[in-house]
Design a protein around this motif. Structure first.
Motif, PDB file in Angstrom:
ATOM      1  N   ILE A 112       4.670   5.520  29.089  1.00 57.58           N
ATOM      2  CA  ILE A 112       5.773   5.485  27.498  1.00 57.58           C
ATOM      3  C   ILE A 112       4.127   5.988  26.317  1.00 57.58           C
ATOM      4  N   ALA A 113       3.031   5.586  27.199  1.00 61.68           N
ATOM      5  CA  ALA A 113       2.299   5.466  26.345  1.00 61.68           C
ATOM      6  C   ALA A 113       2.153   7.020  25.363  1.00 61.68           C
ATOM      7  N   ASP A 114       1.696   7.978  26.110  1.00 66.43           N
ATOM      8  CA  ASP A 114       1.649   9.349  26.011  1.00 66.43           C
ATOM      9  C   ASP A 114       2.838  10.042  25.265  1.00 66.43           C
ATOM     10  N   PHE A 115       4.415   9.703  26.061  1.00 67.29           N
ATOM     11  CA  PHE A 115       5.893  10.095  25.657  1.00 67.29           C
ATOM     12  C   PHE A 115       6.095   9.042  23.885  1.00 67.29           C
ATOM     13  N   GLU A 121       4.233   3.795  19.728  1.00 73.20           N
ATOM     14  CA  GLU A 121       4.523   2.635  20.085  1.00 73.20           C
ATOM     15  C   GLU A 121       3.527   1.522  19.730  1.00 73.20           C
ATOM     16  N   LEU A 122       3.160   1.260  18.573  1.00 74.68           N
ATOM     17  CA  LEU A 122       3.025   0.294  17.749  1.00 74.68           C
ATOM     18  C   LEU A 122       4.503  -0.291  16.582  1.00 74.68           C
ATOM     19  N   ILE A 123       5.186   0.718  16.220  1.00 75.23           N
ATOM     20  CA  ILE A 123       6.269   0.135  15.655  1.00 75.23           C
ATOM     21  C   ILE A 123       6.974  -0.667  16.456  1.00 75.23           C
ATOM     22  N   THR A 124       7.295  -0.765  18.187  1.00 71.45           N
ATOM     23  CA  THR A 124       8.042  -0.984  19.320  1.00 71.45           C
ATOM     24  C   THR A 124       7.061  -2.757  18.991  1.00 71.45           C
ATOM     25  N   ALA A 125       6.202  -2.219  19.315  1.00 70.50           N
ATOM     26  CA  ALA A 125       5.124  -3.934  18.970  1.00 70.50           C
ATOM     27  C   ALA A 125       5.997  -4.725  17.765  1.00 70.50           C
ATOM     28  N   MET A 160      -1.854  -5.038  21.975  1.00 68.21           N
ATOM     29  CA  MET A 160      -3.304  -4.584  22.695  1.00 68.21           C
ATOM     30  C   MET A 160      -3.236  -3.253  23.164  1.00 68.21           C
ATOM     31  N   HIS A 161      -2.810  -2.760  24.246  1.00 70.37           N
ATOM     32  CA  HIS A 161      -2.619  -1.662  24.493  1.00 70.37           C
ATOM     33  C   HIS A 161      -2.995  -0.331  23.526  1.00 70.37           C
TER      34      HIS A 161
END
Length: 435
Positions: A112-115, A121-125, A160-161
């Motif tokens: 999902i990173a590129d999408f 992604e950090l907000i989701t984290a 971490m990703h």
């Protein structure tokens, strides 16, 4: 952001050096590693580093707080629950719940990173951190607590990703390496905070709930901060190159994001810097796309085994588990009082923090291989001492304390060296796989 997903035309890309198989001579210095001078405001560079780095701090805090929480939750008088009589397996599930979640989060991140992009992604984290911490803190039973730990772990895997990627893609090139290293430093800083706060709350009734609940404000700050920060300009341009948006609109958005990241000092050079990034991405895009199968052939296979193997075997030794169980091990080694065991854990965290800082400073001068060999040697010695005590000297408390202190010093000095080098995107998955 643009909603037009048509493939950018050839004319659009030829402007940036893709009209033929070679790069325009005007942009050749970029490919050779020479980039135009970057202007940036130091104050503007703080927040694009700080908010992603909170993801690492929350990961480190989970290690320290869990070490103390596993003591608090087993106490008949201080746990504040009726299900305090937990077995070793139950405690293991509480401890490793976040690691199982981190493994799943790391695997999800690849898909999902590129999408989503680094920012979302950090907000989701941060949302996973918040939900996981609240569920754990208010858990009415063991099952719910383990679920909360698992959700928190998904946040760890995603953070971490994406955190190092966001920092690397948004930081000015002059301070990029320093900021990425500081992000790793934040993990150990969070560990020290976890040990410290845990030692203050370990003798409080239901203290383990407060230990996990303390992370919720930081999760909220991280989420709000990432919502306020712009998307990575490089990610936006990559989307354009891949044909997932209108080239011109995404380019203009990238310029606005770069201006926000650099502050007023960037002046009129934002457009030029975006064009340089676009040229570089366009040049890379000329290369044949690598398939998953190619990773298992030739030099790619060797590189994958070396990178993944170093991280996997460094983790599979069990040394990270010592950090999670530091307070329990110290308690069994002679520091019988809960407060004494947790306070000595702070010493472990402080030593690790200091040596991580030293490792970050000297890694470029000494090289990664000597530090890696030294770290492996230290792990062998410290784990041998710990294992020998439990096999042969379990009843001698005085010797136990001496061995424990030696092990913590060696651990703090030598285990920290691993933070001096980032082995790439496969590392988080290998780290979680040890569970």
């Amino acid at each position: 952001m643009a909603s037009d997903h048509e493939q950018p035309g050839l004319s659009s890309l030829s402007k940036y050096g893709r009209s033929s198989g070679e790069i325009d001579t005007e942009h050749e210095p970029l490919i050779n590693g020479v980039r135009s001078s970057e202007s940036y405001s130091a104050s503007a560079a703080i927040f694009p580093f700080l908010f992603p780095a909170l993801g690492g701090l929350l990961y480190g805090y989970d290690i320290g707080s869990t070490s103390c929480a596993t003591i608090s939750i087993k106490s008949a008088t201080l746990s504040g629950i009726s299900w305090y009589d937990l077995s070793s397996v139950d405690i293991g599930l509480i401890t490793s719940g976040s690691l199982y979640g981190a493994l799943i989060g790391s695997i999800l991140a690849f898909n999902i990173a590129d999408f989503l992009g680094r920012r979302r992604e950090l907000i989701t984290a941060s949302i996973m951190y918040l939900v996981g911490a609240l569920v754990t803190a208010f858990a009415p039973n063991l099952v719910v607590m383990v679920i909360g730990r698992f959700v928190y772990g998904i946040g760890i895997g995603l953070a971490m990703h994406s955190a190092p990627m966001y920092i690397a893609e948004t930081a000015p090139s002059k301070i990029r390496g320093v900021l990425i290293s500081l992000k790793e430093f934040f993990i150990v800083l969070g560990m020290v905070a976890g040990y410290g706060i845990g030692s203050l709350l370990v003798e409080t009734v239901s203290g383990w709930r407060y230990m996990y609940g303390v992370s919720t404000p930081l999760s909220v700050i991280m989420g709000i901060g990432m919502w306020w920060l712009p998307a990575s300009p490089r990610w936006l341009l990559l989307r354009a190159i891949q044909g997932n948006g209108n080239m011109q609109e995404l380019r203009e958005t990238a310029i606005c994001c770069l201006c926000q990241l650099r502050g007023q000092s960037i002046g009129d050079s934002a457009s030029q810097q975006v064009d340089e990034i676009l040229t570089e991405l366009s040049y890379v895009g000329e290369e044949k796309e690598v398939t998953l199968g190619e990773i298992f052939h030739g030099k790619c296979l060797k590189a994958m085994f070396i990178g993944a193997g170093l991280v996997l075997f460094q983790q599979i030794t069990g040394q990270p588990s010592v950090l999670y169980y530091a307070a329990s091990i110290l308690q069994s080694a002679g520091f019988s009082a809960e407060s004494d065991a947790t306070r000595v854990s702070i010493l472990l965290g402080l030593l690790k923090l200091i040596m991580t800082g030293i490792a970050v400073v000297v890694v470029d001068r000494l090289g990664r291989r000597p530090l890696l060999l030294g770290g492996v040697s230290g792990m062998v010695i410290s784990l041998f001492l710990l294992g020998s005590y439990y096999l042969f000297l379990g009843d001698l408390a005085a010797i136990a304390v001496c061995i424990a202190v030696v092990c913590w010093v060696l651990s703090a000095i030598l285990w920290s060296y691993r933070l001096a080098d980032d082995l790439g995107g496969v590392s988080p998955t290998c780290q979680r796989a040890r569970t």
